[in-house]
Design an enzyme around this catalytic site. Structure first.
Site, PDB file in Angstrom:
ATOM      1  N   LYS A  80       0.866  -1.178   0.000  1.00  0.00           N
ATOM      2  CA  LYS A  80       0.000   0.000   0.000  1.00  0.00           C
ATOM      3  C   LYS A  80       0.900   1.224   0.000  1.00  0.00           C
ATOM      4  CE  LYS A  80      -4.532   0.908   0.586  1.00  0.00           C
ATOM      5  NZ  LYS A  80      -5.716   0.177   0.150  1.00  0.00           N
ATOM      6  N   GLY A 180     -24.123   3.609   3.934  1.00  0.00           N
ATOM      7  CA  GLY A 180     -23.295   4.164   2.862  1.00  0.00           C
ATOM      8  C   GLY A 180     -23.815   3.726   1.511  1.00  0.00           C
ATOM      9  N   GLY A 182     -22.759   5.004  -1.445  1.00  0.00           N
ATOM     10  CA  GLY A 182     -21.818   5.533  -2.444  1.00  0.00           C
ATOM     11  C   GLY A 182     -21.605   4.517  -3.550  1.00  0.00           C
ATOM     12  N   VAL A 184     -20.016   1.441  -3.909  1.00  0.00           N
ATOM     13  CA  VAL A 184     -20.337   0.027  -3.682  1.00  0.00           C
ATOM     14  C   VAL A 184     -21.771  -0.123  -3.167  1.00  0.00           C
ATOM     15  CG1 VAL A 184     -19.678  -2.086  -2.468  1.00  0.00           C
ATOM     16  CG2 VAL A 184     -17.911  -0.480  -3.157  1.00  0.00           C
ATOM     17  N   TYR A 186     -24.370   1.640  -3.600  1.00  0.00           N
ATOM     18  CA  TYR A 186     -25.356   1.860  -4.663  1.00  0.00           C
ATOM     19  C   TYR A 186     -25.569   0.569  -5.471  1.00  0.00           C
ATOM     20  CZ  TYR A 186     -27.007   3.354  -9.277  1.00  0.00           C
ATOM     21  OH  TYR A 186     -27.689   3.463 -10.465  1.00  0.00           O
TER      22      TYR A 186
HETATM   23  P1  NAD Z   1     -17.674   5.903  -1.574  1.00  0.00           P
HETATM   24  O1  NAD Z   1     -16.900   7.047  -1.015  1.00  0.00           O
HETATM   25  O2  NAD Z   1     -18.080   5.919  -2.992  1.00  0.00           O
HETATM   26  O3  NAD Z   1     -19.011   5.687  -0.703  1.00  0.00           O
HETATM   27  C1  NAD Z   1     -19.047   5.782   0.679  1.00  0.00           C
HETATM   28  C2  NAD Z   1     -20.369   6.429   1.051  1.00  0.00           C
HETATM   29  O4  NAD Z   1     -20.495   6.409   2.470  1.00  0.00           O
HETATM   30  C3  NAD Z   1     -20.468   7.893   0.609  1.00  0.00           C
HETATM   31  O5  NAD Z   1     -21.665   8.084  -0.139  1.00  0.00           O
HETATM   32  C4  NAD Z   1     -20.486   8.673   1.923  1.00  0.00           C
HETATM   33  O6  NAD Z   1     -21.263   9.832   1.880  1.00  0.00           O
HETATM   34  C5  NAD Z   1     -21.074   7.636   2.860  1.00  0.00           C
HETATM   35  N1  NAD Z   1     -20.775   7.889   4.286  1.00  0.00           N
HETATM   36  C6  NAD Z   1     -19.635   8.389   4.832  1.00  0.00           C
HETATM   37  N2  NAD Z   1     -19.773   8.479   6.162  1.00  0.00           N
HETATM   38  C7  NAD Z   1     -21.011   8.021   6.457  1.00  0.00           C
HETATM   39  C8  NAD Z   1     -21.740   7.856   7.653  1.00  0.00           C
HETATM   40  N3  NAD Z   1     -21.230   8.206   8.834  1.00  0.00           N
HETATM   41  N4  NAD Z   1     -22.982   7.330   7.598  1.00  0.00           N
HETATM   42  C9  NAD Z   1     -23.519   6.994   6.410  1.00  0.00           C
HETATM   43  N5  NAD Z   1     -22.881   7.127   5.231  1.00  0.00           N
HETATM   44  C10 NAD Z   1     -21.651   7.636   5.263  1.00  0.00           C
HETATM   45  O7  NAD Z   1     -16.811   4.599  -1.216  1.00  0.00           O
HETATM   46  P2  NAD Z   1     -16.960   3.143  -1.851  1.00  0.00           P
HETATM   47  O8  NAD Z   1     -15.987   3.003  -2.958  1.00  0.00           O
HETATM   48  O9  NAD Z   1     -18.395   2.826  -2.068  1.00  0.00           O
HETATM   49  O10 NAD Z   1     -16.391   2.249  -0.649  1.00  0.00           O
HETATM   50  C11 NAD Z   1     -17.175   1.999   0.511  1.00  0.00           C
HETATM   51  C12 NAD Z   1     -16.355   1.182   1.513  1.00  0.00           C
HETATM   52  O11 NAD Z   1     -15.950  -0.054   0.909  1.00  0.00           O
HETATM   53  C13 NAD Z   1     -15.047   1.865   1.946  1.00  0.00           C
HETATM   54  O12 NAD Z   1     -14.780   1.488   3.278  1.00  0.00           O
HETATM   55  C14 NAD Z   1     -13.996   1.255   1.042  1.00  0.00           C
HETATM   56  O13 NAD Z   1     -12.709   1.285   1.635  1.00  0.00           O
HETATM   57  C15 NAD Z   1     -14.529  -0.165   0.924  1.00  0.00           C
HETATM   58  N6  NAD Z   1     -14.089  -0.862  -0.294  1.00  0.00           N
HETATM   59  C16 NAD Z   1     -14.390  -0.350  -1.521  1.00  0.00           C
HETATM   60  C17 NAD Z   1     -13.991  -1.023  -2.676  1.00  0.00           C
HETATM   61  C18 NAD Z   1     -14.323  -0.487  -4.048  1.00  0.00           C
HETATM   62  O14 NAD Z   1     -14.192  -1.246  -5.032  1.00  0.00           O
HETATM   63  N7  NAD Z   1     -14.781   0.748  -4.187  1.00  0.00           N
HETATM   64  C19 NAD Z   1     -13.273  -2.225  -2.566  1.00  0.00           C
HETATM   65  C20 NAD Z   1     -12.996  -2.749  -1.292  1.00  0.00           C
HETATM   66  C21 NAD Z   1     -13.418  -2.051  -0.167  1.00  0.00           C
END
Ligand code: NAD
Length: 365
Positions: A80, A180, A182, A184, A186
């Protein structure tokens, strides 16, 4: 000297401090393990308040990647990187190209990708200096946004957890609370809606709520209420450390299965607390490996989405293996998942010298 003690405790192979004052680059690359293959893991750009904070983050995250790759059965180690800076104001071409040269200097021991604060455009700049980068544009053989594959993997893992807990794989009969909505969250909500599940959701961003609410049937609750919704599955898809001494006693779900990284504030303590409450926890690094599986599929140079999704289905069986070990040994699923990953690494370590040079040269980009 404390740093060396920490490195020895956590087992990192290499840590590189990257400094280029001419372009304002202050970065750290941590390679935790290359036993199974090159250390792959994203580049986080964050305004860390201190060097120690940045170092702690990169050491923890890189070790997490070793476990994630090992439990997904990938030929990858864990690495990382972090850039200390504000992703809204401090980005520049020179910064990412300079970082790319540091990545290149490791000759493939570390492969970078997107993470919090970095995106595909930044990966493209890094790609100008090194081929050891994934998550580049589909136009350059990349795999694009990984979230849809991550969500697909979470769906497979959730199906395994539901089968284990209720002896039926039908998600349509279950209620799921998603924290959340966002990237994932969604896609996960859309896939669960297709299965006919009853959905609850929350976000702190109204735009994210409006988008999903206009497309599917989902009951929106406040950010403080989501952890206590009476449901079958709680799916954390926002923040880390949300399962802790304060929140676990109030959970009203039977299963925790979601995408967020580092969901347990304290692996041992909180994993045990969930186990003692009879709540089945799908360990985060096992269930959210879809994104990593997706970029892994880029490395051969012929990315294929169908193949990435097919491989991601393996998360179902990987989790079943974790649940079985936990049951046999009477331990939490968090401990069982670590044990399984460590066993694989130890077995391969036992082979002696490393042979993944062939795999590296296959990455011809
Ligand atoms: P993202 O930023 O697109 O979505 C996260 C969402 O959570 C946002 O809409 C944000 O407004 C919301 N949020 C933040 N704080 C909040 C709270 N206190 N209460 C409710 N909602 C809140 O991120 P993502 O890419 O969807 O990733 C989500 C999680 O999954 C993260 O922890 C990330 O590390 C993990 N993850 C993502 C991936 C990937 O492919 N994107 C892969 C492995 C792990």
């Amino acid at each position: 000297m404390e740093v060396f003690h920490e490195l020895a405790e956590m087992g990192h192979e290499r840590v590189l401090l990257c400094s280029n004052p001419d372009v304002g680059l202050k970065a750290i690359i941590a390679v935790h393990s290359t036993v199974l293959g090159p250390g792959l893991g994203g580049l986080r750009m964050w305004p860390f308040k201190s060097f120690d904070e940045a170092l702690t983050d990169v050491l923890r995250l890189s070790r997490g990647m070793t476990y994630k790759a090992a439990s997904a059965g990938l030929n990858l180690g864990g690495g990382k990187a972090v850039i200390i800076g504000d992703s809204k104001t401090d980005k520049s071409e020179e910064l990412f190209r300079s970082f790319g040269r540091f990545v290149d200097s490791l000759g493939g021991l570390y492969i970078t990708a997107e993470d919090v604060g970095t995106d595909m455009e930044d990966m493209e700049l890094i790609h100008s200096e090194t081929r050891w980068v994934t998550g580049v544009s589909p136009a350059h053989g990349g795999s694009g946004d990984p979230s849809i594959v991550t969500a697909w993997g979470v769906l497979q893992g959730m199906t395994a957890a539901v089968k284990w807990q209720y002896d039926t794989s039908e998600l349509g009969k279950r209620s799921v609370a998603i924290q959340g909505l966002g990237s994932v969250g969604y896609y996960l909500a859309k896939q669960l809606a297709k299965e006919g599940a009853k959905l609850f959701g929350t976000d702190i961003d109204q735009e994210a709520i409006d988008k999903i609410s206009s497309e599917i049937d989902i009951e929106i609750v406040g950010p403080d209420e989501i952890l206590e919704v009476d449901c079958d599955v709680f799916a954390p898809c926002a923040l880390g450390a949300i399962l802790n001494e304060k929140t676990i006693p109030n959970l009203k779900c039977q299963i925790v299965a979601g995408a967020a990284n580092n969901q347990l504030e304290n692996e041992r303590r909180d994993g045990k607390a969930l186990f003692e409450r009879g709540i089945l926890y799908a360990p985060d690094f096992v269930i959210n490996a879809g994104g990593l599986i997706n970029v892994y599929n880029e490395l051969g140079g012929d990315y294929n989405r169908e193949r990435a999704l097919r491989m991601t289905r393996g998360i179902y069986l990987n989790l079943m293996g974790v649940f079985e070990i936990a049951k046999e040994q009477g331990v939490s699923t968090a401990v069982a998942a670590e044990t399984l990953a460590e066993r694989r690494i130890e077995r391969v370590k036992g082979l002696g010298s490393r042979h993944w040079g062939r795999f590296i040269s296959a990455n011809g980009r």
